[in-house]
Design a protein around this motif. Structure first.
Motif, PDB file in Angstrom:
ATOM      1  N   TYR A 172       0.827  -1.210   0.000  1.00  0.00           N
ATOM      2  CA  TYR A 172       0.000   0.000   0.000  1.00  0.00           C
ATOM      3  C   TYR A 172       0.853   1.248   0.000  1.00  0.00           C
ATOM      4  O   TYR A 172       0.530   2.242  -0.658  1.00  0.00           O
ATOM      5  CB  TYR A 172      -0.924  -0.011   1.206  1.00  0.00           C
ATOM      6  N   LYS A 185       1.762   1.360 -10.003  1.00  0.00           N
ATOM      7  CA  LYS A 185       0.945   0.785  -8.933  1.00  0.00           C
ATOM      8  C   LYS A 185       0.333  -0.548  -9.330  1.00  0.00           C
ATOM      9  O   LYS A 185       0.037  -1.375  -8.465  1.00  0.00           O
ATOM     10  CB  LYS A 185      -0.137   1.770  -8.500  1.00  0.00           C
ATOM     11  N   ALA A 189       0.581  -3.820  -7.020  1.00  0.00           N
ATOM     12  CA  ALA A 189      -0.634  -4.542  -6.618  1.00  0.00           C
ATOM     13  C   ALA A 189      -0.561  -6.013  -6.987  1.00  0.00           C
ATOM     14  O   ALA A 189      -0.970  -6.884  -6.210  1.00  0.00           O
ATOM     15  CB  ALA A 189      -1.858  -3.894  -7.270  1.00  0.00           C
ATOM     16  N   ILE A 458      -5.413  -5.416  -6.490  1.00  0.00           N
ATOM     17  CA  ILE A 458      -5.933  -4.887  -5.233  1.00  0.00           C
ATOM     18  C   ILE A 458      -7.060  -5.769  -4.701  1.00  0.00           C
ATOM     19  O   ILE A 458      -7.084  -6.163  -3.516  1.00  0.00           O
ATOM     20  CB  ILE A 458      -6.432  -3.444  -5.425  1.00  0.00           C
ATOM     21  N   ILE A 499      -6.127   7.208   0.819  1.00  0.00           N
ATOM     22  CA  ILE A 499      -5.961   5.843   0.328  1.00  0.00           C
ATOM     23  C   ILE A 499      -6.977   5.591  -0.768  1.00  0.00           C
ATOM     24  O   ILE A 499      -8.114   6.050  -0.688  1.00  0.00           O
ATOM     25  CB  ILE A 499      -6.146   4.828   1.475  1.00  0.00           C
ATOM     26  N   PRO A 503      -9.711  -0.327  -2.683  1.00  0.00           N
ATOM     27  CA  PRO A 503      -9.422  -1.290  -1.626  1.00  0.00           C
ATOM     28  C   PRO A 503     -10.175  -0.999  -0.327  1.00  0.00           C
ATOM     29  O   PRO A 503     -10.498  -1.929   0.420  1.00  0.00           O
ATOM     30  CB  PRO A 503      -7.906  -1.177  -1.424  1.00  0.00           C
TER      31      PRO A 503
END
Length: 602
Positions: A172, A185, A189, A458, A499, A503
């Motif tokens: 994360y 990302k 993930a 994710i 965030i 997720p």
């Protein structure tokens, strides 16, 4: 020179001009070469040592500088070309080097010393130090992780839950600070997903170190659930891309004629709000920012308008099952159904929009800059474009209707719509050459595949936390330490500003059982509202915001200073509206206490 000295007359001296080049060409076996990967200083040294002024550049050169047979010739370089390029760089000019290194006479040696000096300066650069730390840290972490898994350590079996949490947290961090670490990302993930599933399958309550049949079944179930969302996004994005390729959005842009900046601010806001309800908010943001580049010539104004688009797109995506990916996730998982989602989340969403825009519009200063816009005069859209536009809109709007009537998952409806659009565009352009860009295969090639893989990684990672019971433990903790479900949803929304909300919502779906909180429960509706609109508070909190960062170079601090407060005003106004509406429609627990508790918590 030899030829000139042996000539008795000027005519003899000039004979070579009309002679065939074969009489004075250098034979192939005597050509000197240099590899295309060699440096300029090596080329200069080779020409000086060999007494030539040209070298052939090839991909294969032998140790004696001869060109290997079968080598691929890339070109020719000359001493003049190399030295003129070097002289353009003040740091490498011969005069500068002679002054900097007075004790060294050889220019080649001077260049080598300068290169060493530049390398040392580069090593002291903070950016270079950061890159080296990231490289070394990544290498150490990778080797340590592989070694730990291969060791089949008893500690790993005993602390598998802790290891899964650690992998999730590290992954994360990599996702949140994507711009710092420069790791995509999607890659992070996918690796996070693999590490967590290996830990769960081989070490969690498993002494054999090999995945059991039960875990493999869980993996298949999780992949099946996640694939629903991925195929849905794939089909929806392709339909929008096809409509855009046919300039279908002219139907909308032709309606924009105002020259007042504040009026345009509201028009774009509401237009974005309603568009993102039927299209995904990331696509709407990209389309609207592209439109703003033609409408708003001033860079500062365009950044503010772009930020407003992010707020409007996130608010508009909340109140329909196909608008925002988080609402779509809840809808596909049967946490929400179509009609209650639209009827009960529309008012809070539009209050959120109006609250934010009313705050932000005060920063817009009226002037004549819109007169300079480059948006072309409204023009009639070709019949084909109109047909594709309305067919695309119908395909998107028909998804919830299809699912309600057939009982089949939404992704089947969206894939059906894609198939219909594919057939339609093939028929429209049947027999036409040069129209490949207008068809579905071209649209598929433009899709953000890495974004879909990010969702896959994710959601699969969240699935591990769910299957292992960690999310249930988190739900118990929140229930024991927070006074109400309203507070939990509000906190989740604020967390989505930092965030990614995908997720967060996926985790929430695993934390609370649908058997306890049924379809269209207040909890799910409030989570959809909070997670969708809370991401607007900071620019990194939503895919729309991240897209704006890339498209208009909007930085984190500018957004926090100019927009965050306005987005927060709309966020809390939306929550208050939902709580009041729920209390009226369903005789809820009351509005004052949850609202006060939310304020105290924040």
């Amino acid at each position: 020179t030899v030829r000139a000295e042996g000539a008795n007359t000027e005519v003899e001296d000039a004979k070579f001009i009309v002679s065939p080049v074969s009489q004075y060409v250098t034979p192939t076996d005597k050509l000197l070469g240099i590899a295309d990967t060699d440096t300029a200083n090596k080329a200069i040294a080779a020409m000086q040592n060999s007494g030539v002024r040209h070298l052939v550049v090839a991909d294969q050169v032998l140790a004696d500088d001869r060109i290997s047979s079968g080598a691929d010739i890339r070109g020719v370089i000359s001493m003049q070309d190399v030295m003129s390029t070097v002289q353009k760089d003040e740091r490498l000019s011969l005069e500068s080097l002679a002054k900097k290194f007075p004790g060294i006479d050889d220019p080649i040696a001077q260049m080598r010393e300068e290169q060493k000096s530049q390398a040392n300066d580069l090593a002291k650069n903070p950016e270079t130090i950061k890159e080296d730390i990231i490289r070394v840290g990544t290498a150490v972490l990778s080797v340590a992780s592989i070694g730990l898994f291969l060791s089949q350590s008893a500690w790993l079996h005993e602390n598998s839950q802790l290891v899964m949490i650690a992998i999730f947290v590290i992954g994360y961090i990599g996702i949140i600070f994507e711009e710092v670490f420069e790791f995509n990302k999607a890659a992070v993930a996918l690796l996070m997903n693999t590490g967590m599933w290996i830990t769960y399958a081989d070490f969690y309550q498993n002494d054999s170190g090999v995945a059991t049949k039960g875990v493999l079944e869980q993996l298949k179930e999780q992949l099946s659930e996640v694939s629903d969302i991925c195929f849905f996004l794939l089909a929806a994005s392709t339909i929008v891309e096809v409509v855009d390729a046919h300039q279908g959005f002219k139907v909308i842009t032709n309606l924009i004629t105002t020259k007042s900046k504040k009026a345009l601010f509201w028009v774009i806001g509401f237009l974005t709000f309603f568009l993102s309800a039927i299209l995904n908010n990331l696509t709407v943001t990209i389309v609207m920012v592209s439109l703003l580049r033609k409408l708003v010539p001033n860079d500062d104004d365009r950044r503010l308008f772009g930020a407003m688009v992010v707020v409007a797109a996130n608010a508009g995506g909340v109140w329909t099952p196909i608008g925002d990916v988080t609402t779509t996730m809840l809808w596909i998982n049967n946490n929400l159904s179509t009609v209650p989602t639209v009827t009960e989340l529309f008012l809070p969403s539009i209050v959120c929009l109006v609250g934010s825009l009313a705050f932000l519009v005060n920063q817009v200063e009226e002037d004549s800059s819109l007169e300079e816009s480059t948006l072309p005069e409204p023009s009639t859209l070709a019949p084909r474009g109109k047909l594709v536009f309305w067919a695309g809109i119908a395909s998107l709007l028909a998804v919830p209707i299809f699912s309600e009537l057939t009982g089949l998952p939404p992704y089947v409806a969206m894939l059906t719509g894609l198939g219909a659009m594919w057939t339609l565009t093939d028929l429209i352009h049947f027999g036409e050459e040069g129209e490949a860009e207008m068809k579905v295969p071209a649209a598929l090639s433009k899709l953000d595949t890495s974004g879909i893989l990010f969702f896959l990684g994710i959601l699969m990672s969240i699935g591990v936390l769910d299957r292992s019971g960690l999310l249930k433990d988190l739900a118990v903790f929140l229930n024991e330490n927070l006074p109400s479900q309203d507070i939990i949803a509000t906190v989740i929304g604020i967390a989505s500003a930092l965030i990614d909300n995908v997720p967060l919502v996926a985790a929430t779906m695993g934390m609370y059982d649908i058997a306890d909180y049924g379809t269209d429960d207040k909890l799910w509706q409030l989570i959809a509202l909070c997670a969708g609109t809370g991401g607007s508070i900071l620019i990194i909190g939503s895919a729309s915001g991240v897209a704006l960062m890339g498209l208009e170079k909007v930085d984190f601090l500018w957004y926090a200073k100019k927009v965050s407060l306005g987005a927060a005003v709309g966020y809390f106004a939306g929550i208050a509206t939902y709580l009041a509406q729920n209390a009226i429609l369903h005789g809820g627990e009351g509005l004052v206490l949850p609202a006060m508790a939310a304020t105290d918590t924040i």
